[in-house]
Design a protein around this motif. Structure first.
Motif, mmCIF file in Angstrom:
data_model
loop_
_atom_site.group_PDB
_atom_site.id
_atom_site.type_symbol
_atom_site.label_atom_id
_atom_site.label_comp_id
_atom_site.label_asym_id
_atom_site.label_seq_id
_atom_site.Cartn_x
_atom_site.Cartn_y
_atom_site.Cartn_z
ATOM 1 N N CYS A 33 0.838 -1.199 0.000
ATOM 2 C CA CYS A 33 0.000 0.000 0.000
ATOM 3 C C CYS A 33 0.877 1.255 0.000
ATOM 4 C CB CYS A 33 -0.872 -0.054 1.247
ATOM 5 S SG CYS A 33 -1.980 1.309 1.419
ATOM 6 N N THR A 34 0.709 2.108 -1.006
ATOM 7 C CA THR A 34 1.608 3.253 -1.201
ATOM 8 C C THR A 34 0.853 4.545 -0.897
ATOM 9 O OG1 THR A 34 2.773 1.959 -2.863
ATOM 10 C CG2 THR A 34 3.243 4.315 -2.781
ATOM 11 N N LEU A 92 13.432 11.646 -11.226
ATOM 12 C CA LEU A 92 13.491 10.986 -9.916
ATOM 13 C C LEU A 92 12.124 11.036 -9.251
ATOM 14 C CD1 LEU A 92 16.802 12.068 -8.130
ATOM 15 C CD2 LEU A 92 16.207 9.815 -9.018
ATOM 16 N N ILE A 93 11.610 9.856 -8.903
ATOM 17 C CA ILE A 93 10.305 9.738 -8.255
ATOM 18 C C ILE A 93 10.491 8.960 -6.957
ATOM 19 C CG2 ILE A 93 8.049 8.592 -8.433
ATOM 20 C CD1 ILE A 93 8.116 9.278 -11.421
ATOM 21 N N SER A 94 9.804 9.407 -5.911
ATOM 22 C CA SER A 94 9.897 8.744 -4.611
ATOM 23 C C SER A 94 8.517 8.253 -4.186
ATOM 24 C CB SER A 94 10.451 9.715 -3.567
ATOM 25 O OG SER A 94 9.676 10.906 -3.552
ATOM 26 N N LEU A 96 11.047 3.759 1.974
ATOM 27 C CA LEU A 96 11.017 4.880 1.041
ATOM 28 C C LEU A 96 11.763 4.433 -0.207
ATOM 29 C CD1 LEU A 96 10.527 7.971 0.476
ATOM 30 C CD2 LEU A 96 12.817 8.329 1.423
ATOM 31 N N ARG A 97 11.074 4.401 -1.340
ATOM 32 C CA ARG A 97 11.693 3.918 -2.577
ATOM 33 C C ARG A 97 11.967 5.074 -3.535
ATOM 34 N NH1 ARG A 97 8.589 -0.191 -0.783
ATOM 35 N NH2 ARG A 97 9.419 -2.314 -0.990
ATOM 36 N N ILE A 142 15.027 2.615 0.891
ATOM 37 C CA ILE A 142 15.562 3.016 2.191
ATOM 38 C C ILE A 142 14.682 2.445 3.295
ATOM 39 C CG2 ILE A 142 16.057 4.988 3.700
ATOM 40 C CD1 ILE A 142 16.574 6.652 1.176
ATOM 41 N N PRO A 143 15.245 1.603 4.179
ATOM 42 C CA PRO A 143 14.455 1.099 5.311
ATOM 43 C C PRO A 143 14.322 2.192 6.373
ATOM 44 C CG PRO A 143 16.688 0.204 5.384
ATOM 45 C CD PRO A 143 16.613 1.087 4.167
#
Length: 349
Positions: A150-151, A163-165, A173-174, A192-193
């Protein structure tokens, strides 16, 4: 706190509020009936006038509106993310129907953001575990980025259109770089954990803990490798995407319930504001401009002020881009949109 304007979204509970990038006198509020559980949504376009806040236009949707983004190419257009999985593009100058409808998500569309650099596309993220890239001129998505969980939040880097986060329920966090070949992990370049231990284990700051859902994130407007995150564990963290495994740059504890939304100041590199289910909006300094010791370590950020005039969950907060810098809009489930000067939190009269 003096100097506060208020607008009531009668019968509708706000989920998002955004200042226009074109006018300091226009804001938009995305809302839902019955707290978004069941029923329709309403988009309010509001004008700030000498007589107070006036309704410029409203649009009704057949499901909750969870987020919105102003178009970067047309000052009268904005896109909303809806509970039925659709995105709808509205034009304030036109009648009540959407200019375009985009409907590929299989679950609730929860976030949307417009590309601030090339301005020719926007993104959405959904509970279906995907981020989609769209052109406002075509009904089918350009690209789908798989997240897998779930985003809740998706954004563009403010200086790099490729660049998309995305922040999601799996505590990561991707980062996606559209310049990489899609065959390599669908453009994924970092995950990123968020809840990994900090870079100074044993230090005075409690940071680790079990993974929790990340509900919101935002790119720093001046340091384009720095991102702040917030979520269910109540902690605000900042990260440098150049070093995804180093742990947080800074930690800002203080909220008593989940952090629902946060946004960096467009006027200062070390200031951000957050909205929480604890009914408060808080102003922070991330300590990035403090002198750094010989060893890089996670820093404790400082809470500069608290605004507690909402009486329900605060779900939206945004900075005005214009003026001396400090005007903020906040919105909450108390059916209220409040406009106020964050400088008053820092310098109480």
């Amino acid at each position: 706190m003096a100097a506060m304007l208020e607008f009531r979204t009668q019968g509708y509970n706000p989920y998002a509020v955004k200042y226009s990038p074109y006018h300091d006198s226009r804001i938009a509020v995305g809302t839902a009936a019955n707290f978004g559980i069941v029923g329709n949504g309403r988009l309010f376009a509001l004008a700030l006038t000498s007589q107070g806040i006036q309704v410029e236009k409203t649009f009704d949707t057949n499901d909750a509106i969870y987020d919105l983004a102003w178009s970067e190419i047309n000052e009268n257009q904005l896109v909303v993310a809806c509970g039925d999985g659709s995105l709808k593009l509205f034009d304030i100058g036109l009648r009540e129907f959407p200019v375009m409808i985009f409907h590929e998500h299989k679950r609730e569309a929860f976030a949307t953001a417009w590309n601030p650099v090339t301005k020719d596309n926007f993104i959405s993220s959904s509970w279906d575990g995907t981020v989609k890239i769209w052109s406002p001129t075509r009904p089918f998505s350009i690209t789908t980025l798989p997240i897998g969980s779930c985003t809740y939040s998706a954004s563009y880097c403010p200086s790099n259109p490729s660049l998309i986060s995305a922040a999601s329920s799996d505590s990561h966090l991707r980062l996606f770089d559209l310049r990489t070949p899609s065959s390599a992990k669908y453009h994924l370049v970092a995950a990123i954990p968020v809840h990994a231990a900090p870079s100074n284990p044993g230090g005075p700051i409690p940071a680790g803990g079990p993974p929790a859902e990340v509900l919101t994130h935002d790119w720093n407007k001046y340091r384009d490798t720095v991102i702040a995150t917030g979520g269910v564990d109540r902690m605000i963290r900042t990260f440098d995407i150049r070093n995804p495994n180093a742990g947080p740059l800074s930690l800002m504890p203080g909220h008593e319930y989940a952090v629902r939304r946060l946004t960096w100041s467009p006027h200062a590199s070390d200031v951000l504001i957050s909205a929480s289910y604890d009914m408060t909006v808080r102003l922070w300094n991330d300590a990035s401009n403090q002198p750094q010791g010989p060893m890089p370590a996670t820093r404790p950020g400082a809470q500069m002020g608290i605004m507690n005039r909402h009486t329900e969950f605060v779900t939206g907060v945004d900075w005005c881009l214009f003026g001396a810098g400090g005007w903020v809009a906040s919105a909450g489930w108390d059916e209220r949109v409040l406009l106020w000067d964050a400088n008053l939190l820092m310098h109480p009269r």
